[in-house]
Design an enzyme around this catalytic site. Structure first.
Site, PDB file in Angstrom:
ATOM      1  N   CYS A  86       4.655  -3.176   5.865  1.00 42.93           N
ATOM      2  CA  CYS A  86       5.877  -2.489   6.147  1.00 42.93           C
ATOM      3  C   CYS A  86       5.625  -0.979   6.578  1.00 42.93           C
ATOM      4  O   CYS A  86       5.172  -0.959   7.701  1.00 42.93           O
ATOM      5  CB  CYS A  86       6.741  -2.403   4.834  1.00 42.93           C
ATOM      6  SG  CYS A  86       8.529  -1.646   5.067  1.00 42.93           S
ATOM      7  N   HIS A 194       6.918  -8.191   2.941  1.00 45.68           N
ATOM      8  CA  HIS A 194       6.117  -7.746   1.643  1.00 45.68           C
ATOM      9  C   HIS A 194       5.503  -8.862   1.110  1.00 45.68           C
ATOM     10  O   HIS A 194       6.245  -9.486  -0.051  1.00 45.68           O
ATOM     11  CB  HIS A 194       7.063  -7.038   0.755  1.00 45.68           C
ATOM     12  CG  HIS A 194       7.565  -5.657   1.357  1.00 45.68           C
ATOM     13  ND1 HIS A 194       6.530  -4.349   0.916  1.00 45.68           N
ATOM     14  CD2 HIS A 194       8.472  -5.113   2.122  1.00 45.68           C
ATOM     15  CE1 HIS A 194       7.152  -3.453   1.338  1.00 45.68           C
ATOM     16  NE2 HIS A 194       8.370  -3.793   1.882  1.00 45.68           N
ATOM     17  N   GLU A 196       3.207  -8.847  -1.363  1.00 49.51           N
ATOM     18  CA  GLU A 196       3.085  -8.315  -2.643  1.00 49.51           C
ATOM     19  C   GLU A 196       4.415  -8.458  -3.646  1.00 49.51           C
ATOM     20  O   GLU A 196       4.116  -8.797  -4.839  1.00 49.51           O
ATOM     21  CB  GLU A 196       2.561  -6.991  -3.009  1.00 49.51           C
ATOM     22  CG  GLU A 196       3.508  -5.918  -2.717  1.00 49.51           C
ATOM     23  CD  GLU A 196       4.160  -5.546  -1.357  1.00 49.51           C
ATOM     24  OE1 GLU A 196       4.999  -4.429  -1.116  1.00 49.51           O
ATOM     25  OE2 GLU A 196       3.686  -6.344  -0.415  1.00 49.51           O
TER      26      GLU A 196
END
Length: 217
Positions: A86, A194, A196
């Site tokens: 990002c 994302h 994660e």
């Protein structure tokens, strides 16, 4: 394996990366404050999402001058693995480690939703756990995620296998449906979604685990 996670004033996903890497996969994680220059003992570095230095001027435009990123650039040039997520992707383009730029989303709205992606790993070391053409879902959360590059450069990236993640349904107007790019050597990856946040069934699925688990291979 020790993973470094850069922390800027304004970062907000640094601990998400630590939780996913260390909490889910057991990868030792060390935070790197933006003024730090010591990358010794690290096998990989993540530039996480957030709003580095408040995203004043342009996303990533101030962060590119941080002392830690001077060391990250040298680390990448030596073949070290670098991941920009990002805001981290925006920073990588500002640093010149990846080509192109990230601009305001097509409809000028902040987007926060799951995104379906097509993976073409090519030579990208971060994506070797995925099959070519596989579809995965990672969350997105950005206001300036519209990838821009001129048509000839985009064609060169595609010909070289550097467009490694594409949106199945383009949410932000990125040219070529680009969601993620790698450098020519395959050791640097930048993506707007994302991974994660896709490491636990309770918080968005587990499609992102294999990306971070590539560090254990």
């Amino acid at each position: 394996m020790t993973l470094g996670v850069v922390v800027f004033p304004g970062s907000n996903c640094d601990r998400d990366v630590q939780w996913a890497a260390q909490g889910c996969l057991g990868i030792e994680t060390r935070f790197l404050w933006h003024e730090e220059r010591d990358l010794s003992g690290l096998e990989a570095v993540v530039i996480p999402g957030g709003f580095s230095y408040g995203d004043y001027l342009r996303c990533g435009a101030i962060a590119r001058f941080a002392p830690v990123l001077q060391e990250v650039a040298a680390f990448a040039e030596r073949g070290g693995r670098v991941l920009g997520i990002c805001n981290g992707f925006q920073v990588l383009t500002e640093m010149g480690l990846l080509p192109g730029a990230l601009t305001r989303n097509e409809k000028l709205h902040f987007l926060c939703e799951p995104a379906r992606l097509r993976v073409e790993p090519g030579a990208c070391s971060w994506l070797q756990g995925y099959a070519s053409g596989e579809e995965v879902t990672f969350p997105i959360a950005h206001g300036e995620g519209r990838y821009q590059i001129d048509p000839d450069q985009l064609q060169a990236l595609e010909d070289n296998g550097q467009v490694v993640l594409r949106y199945s349904r383009n949410p932000n107007g990125s040219v070529g449906d680009v969601a993620g790019l790698t450098n020519g050597a395959g050791n640097v990856l930048g993506l707007m979604p994302h991974p994660e946040r896709a490491c636990d069934p309770a918080t968005g699925g587990i499609d992102g685990r294999r990306l971070l688990a590539s560090l254990l291979g």
